[in-house]
Design a protein around this motif. Structure first.
Motif, PDB file in Angstrom:
ATOM      1  N   ASP A  40      33.731  41.853  36.202  1.00  0.00           N
ATOM      2  CA  ASP A  40      32.911  41.258  37.259  1.00  0.00           C
ATOM      3  C   ASP A  40      31.554  41.952  37.337  1.00  0.00           C
ATOM      4  N   LEU A  41      31.572  43.270  37.226  1.00  0.00           N
ATOM      5  CA  LEU A  41      30.317  44.024  37.293  1.00  0.00           C
ATOM      6  C   LEU A  41      29.405  43.694  36.120  1.00  0.00           C
ATOM      7  N   HIS A  42      29.989  43.496  34.937  1.00  0.00           N
ATOM      8  CA  HIS A  42      29.181  43.105  33.772  1.00  0.00           C
ATOM      9  C   HIS A  42      28.503  41.764  34.025  1.00  0.00           C
ATOM     10  N   TYR A  43      29.258  40.795  34.534  1.00  0.00           N
ATOM     11  CA  TYR A  43      28.676  39.489  34.843  1.00  0.00           C
ATOM     12  C   TYR A  43      27.584  39.624  35.903  1.00  0.00           C
ATOM     13  N   TYR A  44      27.835  40.437  36.902  1.00  0.00           N
ATOM     14  CA  TYR A  44      26.876  40.627  38.000  1.00  0.00           C
ATOM     15  C   TYR A  44      25.590  41.290  37.496  1.00  0.00           C
ATOM     16  N   GLN A  45      25.733  42.328  36.691  1.00  0.00           N
ATOM     17  CA  GLN A  45      24.570  43.100  36.271  1.00  0.00           C
ATOM     18  C   GLN A  45      23.825  42.503  35.083  1.00  0.00           C
ATOM     19  N   HIS A  46      24.550  41.775  34.204  1.00  0.00           N
ATOM     20  CA  HIS A  46      23.942  41.317  32.951  1.00  0.00           C
ATOM     21  C   HIS A  46      24.024  39.811  32.729  1.00  0.00           C
ATOM     22  N   GLY A  47      24.806  39.108  33.544  1.00  0.00           N
ATOM     23  CA  GLY A  47      24.962  37.673  33.354  1.00  0.00           C
ATOM     24  C   GLY A  47      25.852  37.306  32.194  1.00  0.00           C
ATOM     25  N   ASN A  49      29.499  38.927  29.677  1.00  0.00           N
ATOM     26  CA  ASN A  49      30.490  39.969  29.418  1.00  0.00           C
ATOM     27  C   ASN A  49      31.283  39.584  28.177  1.00  0.00           C
ATOM     28  N   GLY A  50      31.280  40.468  27.187  1.00  0.00           N
ATOM     29  CA  GLY A  50      32.052  40.226  25.978  1.00  0.00           C
ATOM     30  C   GLY A  50      31.714  38.920  25.286  1.00  0.00           C
ATOM     31  N   GLY A  51      30.453  38.496  25.374  1.00  0.00           N
ATOM     32  CA  GLY A  51      30.031  37.254  24.730  1.00  0.00           C
ATOM     33  C   GLY A  51      30.144  36.024  25.605  1.00  0.00           C
ATOM     34  N   ASN A  52      30.788  36.141  26.768  1.00  0.00           N
ATOM     35  CA  ASN A  52      30.855  35.025  27.717  1.00  0.00           C
ATOM     36  C   ASN A  52      29.621  35.063  28.610  1.00  0.00           C
ATOM     37  N   ILE A  53      28.900  33.952  28.632  1.00  0.00           N
ATOM     38  CA  ILE A  53      27.625  33.903  29.360  1.00  0.00           C
ATOM     39  C   ILE A  53      27.771  33.030  30.590  1.00  0.00           C
ATOM     40  N   VAL A  54      27.269  33.526  31.719  1.00  0.00           N
ATOM     41  CA  VAL A  54      27.343  32.804  32.984  1.00  0.00           C
ATOM     42  C   VAL A  54      26.327  31.682  33.018  1.00  0.00           C
ATOM     43  N   PRO A 117      33.814  29.066  31.772  1.00  0.00           N
ATOM     44  CA  PRO A 117      33.304  28.331  32.937  1.00  0.00           C
ATOM     45  C   PRO A 117      34.276  28.278  34.123  1.00  0.00           C
ATOM     46  N   VAL A 118      35.426  28.954  34.041  1.00  0.00           N
ATOM     47  CA  VAL A 118      36.402  28.920  35.134  1.00  0.00           C
ATOM     48  C   VAL A 118      35.913  29.797  36.273  1.00  0.00           C
ATOM     49  N   GLU A 119      35.898  29.245  37.469  1.00  0.00           N
ATOM     50  CA  GLU A 119      35.396  30.001  38.607  1.00  0.00           C
ATOM     51  C   GLU A 119      36.490  30.882  39.199  1.00  0.00           C
ATOM     52  N   GLY A 120      36.044  31.879  39.979  1.00  0.00           N
ATOM     53  CA  GLY A 120      36.940  32.909  40.454  1.00  0.00           C
ATOM     54  C   GLY A 120      37.334  32.796  41.908  1.00  0.00           C
ATOM     55  N   ALA A 121      37.755  33.927  42.465  1.00  0.00           N
ATOM     56  CA  ALA A 121      38.436  33.967  43.765  1.00  0.00           C
ATOM     57  C   ALA A 121      37.567  34.459  44.920  1.00  0.00           C
ATOM     58  N   LEU A 122      36.279  34.677  44.700  1.00  0.00           N
ATOM     59  CA  LEU A 122      35.423  35.081  45.816  1.00  0.00           C
ATOM     60  C   LEU A 122      35.032  33.850  46.631  1.00  0.00           C
ATOM     61  N   THR A 123      36.048  33.262  47.221  1.00  0.00           N
ATOM     62  CA  THR A 123      35.918  32.047  48.018  1.00  0.00           C
ATOM     63  C   THR A 123      37.108  32.016  48.967  1.00  0.00           C
ATOM     64  N   GLU A 124      37.004  31.271  50.050  1.00  0.00           N
ATOM     65  CA  GLU A 124      38.063  31.345  51.057  1.00  0.00           C
ATOM     66  C   GLU A 124      39.350  30.646  50.641  1.00  0.00           C
ATOM     67  N   TYR A 125      39.264  29.642  49.766  1.00  0.00           N
ATOM     68  CA  TYR A 125      40.460  28.917  49.344  1.00  0.00           C
ATOM     69  C   TYR A 125      40.398  28.627  47.850  1.00  0.00           C
ATOM     70  N   VAL A 126      41.553  28.746  47.197  1.00  0.00           N
ATOM     71  CA  VAL A 126      41.676  28.463  45.773  1.00  0.00           C
ATOM     72  C   VAL A 126      42.900  27.586  45.549  1.00  0.00           C
ATOM     73  N   ALA A 127      42.753  26.541  44.725  1.00  0.00           N
ATOM     74  CA  ALA A 127      43.894  25.746  44.274  1.00  0.00           C
ATOM     75  C   ALA A 127      44.353  26.327  42.942  1.00  0.00           C
ATOM     76  N   TRP A 128      45.682  26.631  42.826  1.00  0.00           N
ATOM     77  CA  TRP A 128      46.170  27.300  41.630  1.00  0.00           C
ATOM     78  C   TRP A 128      47.587  26.821  41.322  1.00  0.00           C
TER      79      TRP A 128
END
Length: 346
Positions: A40-47, A49-54, A117-128
């Motif tokens: 998460d920090l890699h995505y936050y700081q660099h956009g 992580n490991g070749g996956n681009i936001v 492109p899968v979104e994460g859990a920093l949201t109030e509700y998640v369908a899983w």
């Protein structure tokens, strides 16, 4: 619902979104706790992580636990008001890795929460999907449930290393994974565990959690420490959990002939400096460790029984509104694990 979007590098924005709808095999979970992971920090700081681009905006967070509020018609595994840990990976279920014994984490079509492109859990509700939710015992907190994910990473790494009764182990890196890898190694019966880092607070935490030798590599040579205090031939297993070049170079120096090196930490520079002739002659086993499979039940049981203490690696917890400040704080060297409190449930 409120959602925390990563809208640019080092920029979060709290926005309103519609609640997700659930399918017949899915569950709507109110997210309560989300751990801040190194990826998460890699995505936050660099956009990336490991070749996956936001592609902005994007939602981070894959160490998550919450409370069930609605279940699909085909769900019997969990019910409303159940407290659950969320396993963040969704394998395809059809490839050779998915049908193999304990290898679904290698699925090439894996959808992993918070990995674009899968979104994460920093949201109030998640369908899983209900298949990847695990009910928490009453004695296991939602924060501990969220940390079943990094604990699972550590469990898989030690399994890959074959850590067993009487082994000597070197863990490089005192971040959350290194701390948990050390604990799992001890739980598996390792006789001696050495942990290295450069941050005094992380070394002190490791000592308080039971490692035998916590080595500050700015002051002492970890290989010399091993030869003097553990075994002059080296350790049985090295678990590289930092991703830093200096630590990676130490791995083959520290492991004994015929020993095993497991790479867990993701390096910024992927090159591995090694002598192939030496590797052949010393017959090292060099292994990678990627995520996990079939670990959540044992991780949760281990937390419940006290075999694993995941809570003590948490150095701070922040409110949902303070997510950006929390990520900035999590990047500070002395911090081990930060947790976001999305709701105020215990």
């Amino acid at each position: 619902m409120r959602t925390c979007e990563l809208t640019d590098v080092s920029e979060f924005t709290l926005v309103d979104r519609d609640l997700p709808t659930i399918g017949p095999d899915e569950v709507l979970v109110r997210i309560d706790r989300v751990g801040i992971c190194g990826s998460d920090l890699h995505y936050y700081q660099h956009g990336e992580n490991g070749g996956n681009i936001v592609e902005f905006p994007h939602v981070l967070g894959h160490e998550a636990a919450g409370t069930v509020v609605e279940v699909g018609d085909g769900v019997s595994r969990v019910g409303p008001d159940d407290r659950v840990a969320i396993e963040p990976g969704l394998p395809c279920g059809e490839c050779e890795y998915c049908v193999g014994d304990g290898t679904y984490h290698l699925c090439e079509d894996m959808e992993y929460m918070s990995s674009p492109p899968v979104e994460g859990a920093l949201t109030e509700y998640v369908a899983w999907p209900a298949e990847y939710l695990y009910a928490l015992p009453d004695s296991v907190s939602l924060r501990e449930g969220a940390l079943a994910e990094p604990l699972s990473v550590a469990m898989h790494a030690c399994q890959r290393g074959g850590v067993s009764e009487g082994d000597s182990v070197l863990v490089t890196g005192g971040g959350p994974i290194g701390q948990l890898v050390s604990e799992v190694a001890m739980a598996r019966g390792a006789e001696t565990v050495v942990l290295t880092d450069v941050v005094p607070e992380k070394l002190e935490l490791a000592e308080s959690r039971g490692v035998d030798h916590a080595v500050d590599v700015t002051e002492s040579d970890p290989v010399e420490t091993i030869r003097e205090h553990v075994d002059e031939r080296g350790v049985d297993v090295v678990l590289e959990s930092s991703g830093f070049g200096g630590a990676i170079e130490t791995t083959t120096e520290a492991v004994k002939r015929g020993g095993t090196v497991v790479f867990v930490g993701i390096p910024l520079e992927p090159e591995f400096p090694t002598d192939i002739v030496e590797t052949i002659g010393q017959e090292y086993d060099l292994k990678g460790s990627f995520r996990f499979s079939n670990t959540y039940p044992a991780a949760i049981e281990g937390i419940e029984t006290g075999r694993f203490d995941v809570d003590s690696i948490v150095t701070f917890e922040s409110s949902f509104e303070d997510t950006q400040a929390a990520f900035d704080r999590a990047a500070e060297p002395e911090e081990v694990k930060g947790v976001i409190r999305v709701s105020d449930e215990l």
